[in-house]
Design an enzyme around this catalytic site. Structure first.
Site, PDB file in Angstrom:
ATOM      1  N   ARG A   1       0.769  -1.242   0.000  1.00 16.34           N
ATOM      2  CA  ARG A   1       0.000   0.000   0.000  1.00 16.34           C
ATOM      3  C   ARG A   1       0.796   1.284   0.000  1.00 16.34           C
ATOM      4  O   ARG A   1       0.229   2.350  -0.243  1.00 16.34           O
ATOM      5  CB  ARG A   1      -0.974  -0.010   1.184  1.00 16.34           C
ATOM      6  CG  ARG A   1      -2.160  -0.896   0.925  1.00 16.34           C
ATOM      7  CD  ARG A   1      -3.009  -1.040   2.147  1.00 16.34           C
ATOM      8  NE  ARG A   1      -2.243  -1.689   3.201  1.00 16.34           N
ATOM      9  CZ  ARG A   1      -2.713  -1.934   4.415  1.00 16.34           C
ATOM     10  NH1 ARG A   1      -3.921  -1.566   4.721  1.00 16.34           N
ATOM     11  NH2 ARG A   1      -1.972  -2.546   5.300  1.00 16.34           N
TER      12      ARG A   1
ATOM     13  N   ARG B   1      -4.529  -3.028  -7.643  1.00 20.10           N
ATOM     14  CA  ARG B   1      -5.373  -3.833  -6.763  1.00 20.10           C
ATOM     15  C   ARG B   1      -6.829  -3.386  -6.761  1.00 20.10           C
ATOM     16  O   ARG B   1      -7.696  -4.106  -6.261  1.00 20.10           O
ATOM     17  CB  ARG B   1      -4.827  -3.739  -5.329  1.00 20.10           C
ATOM     18  CG  ARG B   1      -3.764  -4.761  -4.955  1.00 20.10           C
ATOM     19  CD  ARG B   1      -4.377  -6.133  -4.660  1.00 20.10           C
ATOM     20  NE  ARG B   1      -5.632  -6.034  -3.922  1.00 20.10           N
ATOM     21  CZ  ARG B   1      -5.748  -5.778  -2.626  1.00 20.10           C
ATOM     22  NH1 ARG B   1      -4.676  -5.646  -1.892  1.00 20.10           N
ATOM     23  NH2 ARG B   1      -6.920  -5.680  -2.056  1.00 20.10           N
TER      24      ARG B   1
ATOM     25  N   ASP C   1       0.700 -13.914   0.921  1.00 21.37           N
ATOM     26  CA  ASP C   1       0.428 -13.659   2.330  1.00 21.37           C
ATOM     27  C   ASP C   1       0.630 -14.956   3.095  1.00 21.37           C
ATOM     28  O   ASP C   1       0.527 -16.047   2.516  1.00 21.37           O
ATOM     29  CB  ASP C   1      -0.991 -13.136   2.565  1.00 21.37           C
ATOM     30  CG  ASP C   1      -1.118 -12.545   3.965  1.00 21.37           C
ATOM     31  OD1 ASP C   1      -0.739 -11.379   4.157  1.00 21.37           O
ATOM     32  OD2 ASP C   1      -1.550 -13.271   4.884  1.00 21.37           O
TER      33      ASP C   1
HETATM   34  O1  CP3 Z   1       6.928  -8.240   1.851  1.00 21.81           O
HETATM   35  C1  CP3 Z   1       6.238  -8.156   0.811  1.00 21.81           C
HETATM   36  O2  CP3 Z   1       6.171  -7.146   0.105  1.00 21.81           O
HETATM   37  C2  CP3 Z   1       5.466  -9.393   0.368  1.00 21.81           C
HETATM   38  C3  CP3 Z   1       4.103  -9.385   0.730  1.00 21.81           C
HETATM   39  C4  CP3 Z   1       3.619  -9.809   2.089  1.00 21.81           C
HETATM   40  C5  CP3 Z   1       2.259  -9.582   2.454  1.00 21.81           C
HETATM   41  N1  CP3 Z   1       2.027 -10.193   3.642  1.00 21.81           N
HETATM   42  C6  CP3 Z   1       1.301  -8.829   1.624  1.00 21.81           C
HETATM   43  C7  CP3 Z   1       0.162  -8.188   2.305  1.00 21.81           C
HETATM   44  C8  CP3 Z   1       4.208 -10.519   3.129  1.00 21.81           C
HETATM   45  C9  CP3 Z   1       5.640 -10.989   3.279  1.00 21.81           C
HETATM   46  C10 CP3 Z   1       3.189 -10.759   4.099  1.00 21.81           C
HETATM   47  C11 CP3 Z   1       3.403 -11.557   5.313  1.00 21.81           C
HETATM   48  C12 CP3 Z   1       2.461 -11.425   6.423  1.00 21.81           C
HETATM   49  N2  CP3 Z   1       1.104 -11.353   6.384  1.00 21.81           N
HETATM   50  C13 CP3 Z   1       2.849 -11.470   7.784  1.00 21.81           C
HETATM   51  C14 CP3 Z   1       4.257 -11.643   8.263  1.00 21.81           C
HETATM   52  C15 CP3 Z   1       5.003 -10.369   8.130  1.00 21.81           C
HETATM   53  C16 CP3 Z   1       4.771  -9.390   9.235  1.00 21.81           C
HETATM   54  O3  CP3 Z   1       4.297  -8.290   8.923  1.00 21.81           O
HETATM   55  O4  CP3 Z   1       5.088  -9.710  10.384  1.00 21.81           O
HETATM   56  C17 CP3 Z   1       1.686 -11.375   8.575  1.00 21.81           C
HETATM   57  C18 CP3 Z   1       1.622 -11.335  10.069  1.00 21.81           C
HETATM   58  C19 CP3 Z   1       0.581 -11.303   7.672  1.00 21.81           C
HETATM   59  C20 CP3 Z   1      -0.869 -11.211   8.008  1.00 21.81           C
HETATM   60  C21 CP3 Z   1      -1.435  -9.970   7.436  1.00 21.81           C
HETATM   61  N3  CP3 Z   1      -1.835  -9.854   6.118  1.00 21.81           N
HETATM   62  C22 CP3 Z   1      -1.609  -8.702   8.058  1.00 21.81           C
HETATM   63  C23 CP3 Z   1      -1.306  -8.397   9.503  1.00 21.81           C
HETATM   64  C24 CP3 Z   1      -2.103  -7.816   7.077  1.00 21.81           C
HETATM   65  C25 CP3 Z   1      -2.401  -6.340   7.203  1.00 21.81           C
HETATM   66  C26 CP3 Z   1      -3.834  -6.056   7.405  1.00 21.81           C
HETATM   67  C27 CP3 Z   1      -4.119  -4.556   7.221  1.00 21.81           C
HETATM   68  O5  CP3 Z   1      -4.860  -4.245   6.270  1.00 21.81           O
HETATM   69  O6  CP3 Z   1      -3.601  -3.752   7.998  1.00 21.81           O
HETATM   70  C28 CP3 Z   1      -2.249  -8.554   5.883  1.00 21.81           C
HETATM   71  C29 CP3 Z   1      -2.705  -8.043   4.573  1.00 21.81           C
HETATM   72  C30 CP3 Z   1      -1.620  -7.811   3.591  1.00 21.81           C
HETATM   73  N4  CP3 Z   1      -0.643  -8.707   3.287  1.00 21.81           N
HETATM   74  C31 CP3 Z   1      -1.471  -6.667   2.765  1.00 21.81           C
HETATM   75  C32 CP3 Z   1      -0.369  -6.899   1.949  1.00 21.81           C
HETATM   76  C33 CP3 Z   1       0.172  -6.004   0.864  1.00 21.81           C
HETATM   77  C34 CP3 Z   1      -2.410  -5.464   2.771  1.00 21.81           C
HETATM   78  C35 CP3 Z   1      -3.610  -5.812   1.983  1.00 21.81           C
HETATM   79  C36 CP3 Z   1      -4.074  -4.686   1.127  1.00 21.81           C
HETATM   80  O7  CP3 Z   1      -3.296  -4.167   0.305  1.00 21.81           O
HETATM   81  O8  CP3 Z   1      -5.261  -4.338   1.236  1.00 21.81           O
END
Ligand code: CP3
Length: 349
Positions: A40, A49, A85
């Site tokens: 984002r 997206r 994810d």
């Molecule tokens: O690093 C990168 O650029 C690769 C993409 C990546 C995503 N999630 C994309 C994502 C990676 C490596 C993750 C891992 C992930 N997902 C973790 C471990 C990393 C960390 O931050 O500790 C965890 C705990 C998650 C679970 C998760 N998924 C969370 C907490 C969230 C955020 C929710 C929010 O909206 O605040 C997601 C969603 C997510 N995963 C997004 C992205 C780009 C946002 C979704 C969007 O764009 O609407």
């Protein structure tokens, strides 16, 4: 005498600064990439997206390819990380869950009893992920692609709590209260995670990162009893590529996370890298650890804090520059571009 015609070798990431640092070899410059570099903070990501759900995007090879490449083009980072994810493999085996914007993963029916184990069958391939990785490896050429997965503790936390949790109380209640069921749950999750990482490596990913984001909730003694053997089984199954292992608030666990079988230990921003090196011990590279909120400070502060991380990173046998946790959505992408350039210039051999 004629020289036999050999086709020119395809560009390979093998000698990239990133993989060299992971292997603790001399580097042309300190390599840098950012956790959550795709996402984002980038207007081009938000545009692409538009109208497509997060999980749906993760199963669309065309979108995964383009979103993974966006930060590589824009920032000039030394590695790509697959856009996906940690809950994608759970979705792939049929768990009813979604990623709710601003919240995170939410599980329709939380896991609490032995009967729930049946909802976690092994992962039998993930064709969309294979296709995405294969297309990316072709596009990336000499730039390495990092595959990743969530570690069993962090996945268990989402499954048991049903969503994000501050205190992990249901997770810990199950872990301490029913160690046998806990071990079975962790074993199922380790099998899925290992298969998901193998899919990515077999399709061409040249390193992996195992995220145990929330394992910092445990004391080291309990980490060793309830978590480490399962993470170790996963890491042993992917020893053909460099393995990075990262969690948040894991200052007290750094040694044990390295000992689980990591080649590179990811360090959050709470522990200075030179101190982290002492805690981890010899034979490992480190990754980290600029505080992701520092990007909101004035340029001179960002530069000084970047220098500090580089200086402290000199104590390591190999250093991959990164943030101490993921890029925050409000981050100005230009600040990240400047950090990459600064790290490269300051460390050019
Ligand atoms: O690093 C990168 O650029 C690769 C993409 C990546 C995503 N999630 C994309 C994502 C990676 C490596 C993750 C891992 C992930 N997902 C973790 C471990 C990393 C960390 O931050 O500790 C965890 C705990 C998650 C679970 C998760 N998924 C969370 C907490 C969230 C955020 C929710 C929010 O909206 O605040 C997601 C969603 C997510 N995963 C997004 C992205 C780009 C946002 C979704 C969007 O764009 O609407």
């Amino acid at each position: 005498m004629t020289t036999p015609l050999t086709p020119p070798a395809a560009p390979s990431p093998h000698d990239s600064a990133f993989l060299r640092a992971c292997r603790r070899e001399p580097v042309p410059h300190t390599p840098v990439w950012f956790m959550r570099q795709a996402g984002r903070a980038l207007p081009e990501y938000r545009a692409l997206r538009e109208g497509t759900g997060m999980l749906e995007s993760c199963f669309r090879p065309d979108l995964v390819t383009e979103i993974t490449l966006q930060p590589v083009r824009r920032f000039g980072v030394d590695a790509a990380i697959l856009f996906s994810d940690i809950v994608v493999p759970l979705k792939a085996v049929g768990v009813d869950l979604d990623i709710v914007p601003g919240v995170g993963p939410v599980v329709a029916e939380p896991f609490r009893t032995a009967a729930d184990l049946d909802r976690l069958p092994p992962l039998e391939g993930a064709p969309e992920i294979t296709a995405a990785v294969q297309s990316l490896v072709g596009e990336l050429g000499a730039t390495p692609l990092i595959g990743f997965a969530g570690a069993p503790f962090t996945l268990a936390s989402y499954l048991v709590e049903g969503g994000p949790s501050k205190d992990q109380r249901r997770t810990k209640a199950l872990m301490y209260g029913d160690p046998q069921l806990w071990a079975q749950l962790m074993d199922r999750l380790a099998t899925i995670t290992l298969a998901f990482l193998r899919v990515q490596i077999d399709a061409g990913a040249s390193a992996i990162q195992l995220f145990d984001s929330w394992v910092g909730a445990l004391p080291a003694e309990d980490y060793r009893t309830y978590v480490q053997p399962h993470s170790a089984r996963i890491l042993a199954g992917v020893s053909d590529v460099p393995r990075i292992h990262f969690g948040v608030g894991t200052g007290e666990l750094l040694h044990d996370m390295g000992a689980a079988g990591a080649d590179v230990v990811g360090v959050d921003f709470r522990v200075a890298l030179d101190d982290a090196v002492r805690r981890i011990g010899p034979g490992k590279a480190v990754q980290g650890n600029l505080d992701p909120t520092v990007v909101f400070a004035p340029t001179e502060v960002v530069r000084a804090m970047t220098e500090r991380v580089l200086e402290q990173g000199k104590a390591a046998e190999g250093h991959v520059f990164n943030l101490g946790h993921g890029v925050l959505p409000e981050t100005d992408p230009d600040v990240l571009t400047r950090i990459v350039a600064h790290v490269h210039e300051a460390t050019a051999a």
